[in-house]
Design an enzyme around this catalytic site. Structure first.
Site, PDB file in Angstrom:
ATOM      1  CB  THR A 245      -0.834  -0.039   1.304  1.00  0.00           C
ATOM      2  OG1 THR A 245      -1.727  -1.125   1.184  1.00  0.00           O
ATOM      3  CG2 THR A 245      -1.596   1.237   1.562  1.00  0.00           C
TER       4      THR A 245
ATOM      5  NE  ARG B 101      -9.768  -6.609   3.245  1.00  0.00           N
ATOM      6  CZ  ARG B 101      -8.671  -5.849   3.299  1.00  0.00           C
ATOM      7  NH1 ARG B 101      -8.301  -5.141   2.246  1.00  0.00           N
ATOM      8  NH2 ARG B 101      -7.952  -5.798   4.388  1.00  0.00           N
TER       9      ARG B 101
ATOM     10  N   GLY C 261     -10.749  -2.584   2.799  1.00  0.00           N
ATOM     11  CA  GLY C 261      -9.790  -2.520   3.904  1.00  0.00           C
ATOM     12  C   GLY C 261      -9.845  -1.188   4.636  1.00  0.00           C
ATOM     13  CG  ASP C 262      -6.268  -0.086   6.600  1.00  0.00           C
ATOM     14  OD1 ASP C 262      -6.164  -1.002   5.748  1.00  0.00           O
ATOM     15  OD2 ASP C 262      -5.310   0.620   6.943  1.00  0.00           O
TER      16      ASP C 262
ATOM     17  CB  THR D  74       0.863   0.146   5.033  1.00  0.00           C
ATOM     18  OG1 THR D  74       0.981  -1.100   4.328  1.00  0.00           O
ATOM     19  CG2 THR D  74       2.176   0.437   5.757  1.00  0.00           C
ATOM     20  N   GLY D  75      -0.958  -2.215   6.423  1.00  0.00           N
ATOM     21  CA  GLY D  75      -0.915  -3.444   7.207  1.00  0.00           C
ATOM     22  C   GLY D  75      -2.227  -4.182   7.101  1.00  0.00           C
TER      23      GLY D  75
HETATM   24  N1  ASP Z   1      -4.023  -1.989   4.621  1.00  0.00           N
HETATM   25  C1  ASP Z   1      -4.256  -2.582   3.331  1.00  0.00           C
HETATM   26  C2  ASP Z   1      -5.566  -3.323   3.372  1.00  0.00           C
HETATM   27  O1  ASP Z   1      -5.839  -3.974   4.347  1.00  0.00           O
HETATM   28  C3  ASP Z   1      -3.183  -3.523   2.909  1.00  0.00           C
HETATM   29  C4  ASP Z   1      -1.771  -3.043   3.076  1.00  0.00           C
HETATM   30  O2  ASP Z   1      -1.511  -2.051   3.683  1.00  0.00           O
HETATM   31  O3  ASP Z   1      -0.890  -3.709   2.566  1.00  0.00           O
HETATM   32  O4  ASP Z   1      -6.271  -3.284   2.413  1.00  0.00           O
END
Ligand code: ASP
Length: 323
Positions: free
Chosen positions: A191, A219, A221-222, A242-243
């Site tokens: 990300t 789905r 994400g955040d 990110t995560g």
């Molecule tokens: N946070 C992102 C998500 O869950 C993924 C990522 O940061 O790699 O969509």
């Protein structure tokens, strides 16, 4: 217009005014800075050339954002421009480089927030928008809503003349292989996110992603959730995360960090480390980039690496990947 007859008293007032305003004007332009990430994760088994390519990608993006700040553009412009560069680089999991869902499609999320007026915009699950961050900004500035998803978001982009591409544009053999190999222990994240403060002291933050490899269709994400993946408050702090998005949503990570700065008087690095440690304690992988209201930066991540870079008007700059 100069008065034709200047008496001694008004001359004195004029000189006094000049003395007061000249230093004010020269100190009006405050220092500015920008911090970016290209995802937290393992970044393992990379060749030297691959590491260099990621660093070059970060450098290109931060330079574009920094140049915008240097020419007195807003932090919002800097954030959008830097993220567009990252979205157009297929080394990062956003825009062109987005990872695949379990059904071998790409669905992208992005959000942007502006500290000047607490405005925010976000898009989720878009499949044909070349630069989701620009659509998020459009949502913020040109609609009365904060978040659009899927078909409605794509229709908005079409109406606004925001560049649409054939989903083929996002095709990547390598990422498809990764998905297919998957169901294995793929832990790649990539990300992208940017936080900036401009010469006016206004802050902005943005995050853009393809999400997590093998996510189920639909789905979200955040990254597009204001408070979870992106948050900014002028004079307090700005965060992009990110995560593992599900955890970032449940713990409202980005805002939680800024709240600890605001209400507990922690420094940004104390607040970021606390929250990222708490994530680690529940086995949630990830990291954050943070700026405080004076443009100082902090990073925190509980993975072996997080692609990141910082650049400020006082001459500090670096690009790093590993701890
Ligand atoms: N946070 C992102 C998500 O869950 C993924 C990522 O940061 O790699 O969509």
């Amino acid at each position: 217009m100069w008065p034709t007859i200047v008496n001694y008293k008004s001359l004195k007032v004029l000189i006094l005014c000049l003395i007061v305003t000249i230093p004010l004007q020269s100190s009006e332009k405050q220092s500015f800075s920008i911090v970016i990430h290209g995802g937290a994760g393992w970044f393992s088994n990379l060749s030297d050339d691959e590491v260099q390519a990621i660093k070059d990608g970060l450098s290109n993006a931060i330079d574009v954002g920094f140049t915008a700040l240097q020419s007195n553009q807003t932090s919002l412009d800097a954030v959008e421009k830097a993220i567009v560069v990252l979205e157009n680089n297929d080394l990062f999991n956003a825009g062109k480089g987005s990872v695949y869902t379990s059904e071998e499609k790409q669905e992208m999320d992005a959000s942007i927030m502006y500290g000047l007026n607490n405005q925010a915009g976000a898009v989720a699950s878009v499949t044909n928008v070349k630069n989701p961050i620009s659509l998020a900004r459009h949502v913020m500035e040109k609609t009365k809503h904060v978040m659009f998803a899927g078909k409605g978001a794509e229709r908005l982009a079409l109406e606004a003349g925001i560049e649409l591409v054939d989903p083929e544009y996002f095709y990547s053999e390598e990422k498809l292989r990764r998905l297919r190999d998957l169901k294995k222990e793929e832990k790649k994240m990539g990300t992208v996110g940017v936080v900036a403060i401009d010469v006016y002291g206004n802050m902005a933050a943005g995050t853009s992603t393809g999400g997590m490899t093998n996510k189920l269709p639909g789905r979200i994400g955040d990254a597009p959730i204001i408070g979870a993946g992106t948050w900014v408050e002028n004079k307090v702090c700005g965060v992009s995360g990110t995560g593992h998005g599900e955890f970032f949503i449940r713990f409202n990570v980005a805002k939680e960090i800024c709240d600890r700065v605001k209400y507990k008087n922690l420094s940004i690095s104390e607040a970021a480390n606390q929250v990222v440690d708490e994530l680690q304690a529940i086995e949630a992988d990830g990291g954050v980039i943070v700026l405080d209201g004076r443009g100082r930066h902090a990073f925190s991540f509980n993975t072996p690496a997080m692609a990141r870079a910082f650049k400020s008007s006082d001459g500090k700059e670096f690009v790093e990947i590993y701890k």
